[in-house]
Design a protein around this motif. Structure first.
Motif, short mmCIF file in Angstrom:
data_model
loop_
_atom_site.label_atom_id
_atom_site.label_comp_id
_atom_site.label_asym_id
_atom_site.label_seq_id
_atom_site.Cartn_x
_atom_site.Cartn_y
_atom_site.Cartn_z
N LYS A 1 0.91 -1.26 -0.01
CA LYS A 1 0.06 0.20 -0.05
C LYS A 1 0.88 1.36 0.12
CE LYS A 1 -3.71 -2.21 2.31
NZ LYS A 1 -4.70 -2.18 3.58
N LYS A 2 0.45 2.29 -0.79
CA LYS A 2 1.29 3.38 -1.01
C LYS A 2 1.62 4.10 0.55
CE LYS A 2 -0.54 5.03 -5.18
NZ LYS A 2 -1.17 6.16 -6.04
N LYS A 3 0.61 4.06 1.42
CA LYS A 3 0.73 4.47 2.83
C LYS A 3 1.99 3.74 3.48
CE LYS A 3 -2.77 2.16 5.41
NZ LYS A 3 -1.95 1.39 6.53
N ASP A 4 2.43 2.72 2.90
CA ASP A 4 3.47 1.78 3.61
C ASP A 4 4.92 2.04 3.31
OD1 ASP A 4 1.47 0.88 5.71
OD2 ASP A 4 0.81 -0.98 4.69
N LEU A 5 4.77 2.66 2.04
CA LEU A 5 6.10 2.79 1.30
C LEU A 5 6.79 4.01 1.88
CD1 LEU A 5 5.33 1.47 -2.35
CD2 LEU A 5 6.77 0.53 -1.13
N ASP A 6 8.01 3.98 1.67
CA ASP A 6 8.91 5.44 1.66
C ASP A 6 8.40 6.07 0.32
OD1 ASP A 6 10.98 7.03 1.34
OD2 ASP A 6 11.86 6.05 2.99
N PRO A 7 8.16 7.42 0.32
CA PRO A 7 7.84 8.20 -0.72
C PRO A 7 8.94 7.97 -1.89
CG PRO A 7 7.48 9.66 1.20
CD PRO A 7 8.17 8.29 1.47
N LYS A 8 10.16 7.68 -1.68
CA LYS A 8 11.21 7.67 -2.84
C LYS A 8 11.01 6.28 -3.45
CE LYS A 8 15.04 5.77 0.08
NZ LYS A 8 14.64 4.24 0.05
N ASP A 9 10.33 5.13 -2.77
CA ASP A 9 10.17 4.10 -3.50
C ASP A 9 8.66 3.89 -4.29
OD1 ASP A 9 12.34 2.78 -2.73
OD2 ASP A 9 11.50 2.50 -0.65
N LEU A 10 7.89 4.94 -4.30
CA LEU A 10 6.74 5.10 -5.11
C LEU A 10 7.00 5.03 -6.62
CD1 LEU A 10 4.58 7.60 -3.02
CD2 LEU A 10 4.14 5.22 -3.35
N VAL A 11 6.16 4.40 -7.22
CA VAL A 11 6.51 4.39 -8.79
C VAL A 11 5.63 5.46 -9.41
CG1 VAL A 11 5.96 3.12 -10.69
CG2 VAL A 11 6.81 1.77 -9.08
N ASP A 12 6.14 6.27 -10.30
CA ASP A 12 5.38 7.37 -10.84
C ASP A 12 4.30 6.89 -11.42
OD1 ASP A 12 8.48 7.47 -10.98
OD2 ASP A 12 8.04 9.60 -11.43
N GLU A 13 3.18 7.72 -11.15
CA GLU A 13 1.67 7.26 -11.68
C GLU A 13 1.77 7.33 -13.16
OE1 GLU A 13 -1.60 9.06 -9.90
OE2 GLU A 13 -0.56 8.75 -7.80
#
Length: 87
Positions: free
Chosen positions: A57-69
Motif C-alpha cells: 500500500k502507498k501509505k506503507d512505502l517510503d515516498p522515494k520508492d513510489l512508482v510514478d503514476e
C-alpha cells in the motif's frame, strides 16, 4: 487486427535511470504497452507495466520508492509477480 504498441526509447531510458535498481521491490517492466488493471478489472487505459515482487500500500512505502503514476505521457500499472529467481 490488434497492433502492438511498445514503450518509447525515452520511456525506457526513464525507467532504467529512475526506477530499476532505485525503487525497492521493482523486479522489471514490460516493453509492450498493456491495458491497465484496476481493482482486478482490465480497463481501456494504456499503461506501462512495472513488475514488483510484492505490492505494498502507498501509505506503507517510503515516498522515494513510489512508482510514478505516469511516465512521459503514459500511465503506469504496478503488478505483483512474486520473488524473481535467476537459475
Amino acid at each position: 487486427m490488434v497492433l502492438e504498441m511498445h514503450i518509447t526509447k525515452e520511456q525506457e531510458d526513464f525507467i532504467r535511470k529512475k526506477i530499476l535498481g532505485k525503487k525497492r521491490g521493482v523486479a522489471g517492466y514490460s516493453k509492450e504497452i498493456l491495458p491497465k488493471i484496476t481493482g482486478g478489472k482490465v480497463t481501456d487505459i494504456d499503461s506501462i507495466v512495472i513488475y514488483v515482487e510484492k505490492k505494498v500500500k502507498k501509505k506503507d512505502l517510503d515516498p522515494k520508492d513510489l512508482v510514478d503514476e505516469e511516465i512521459i505521457g503514459t500511465k503506469t500499472d504496478v503488478r505483483e509477480i512474486g520473488k524473481v529467481v535467476i537459475e
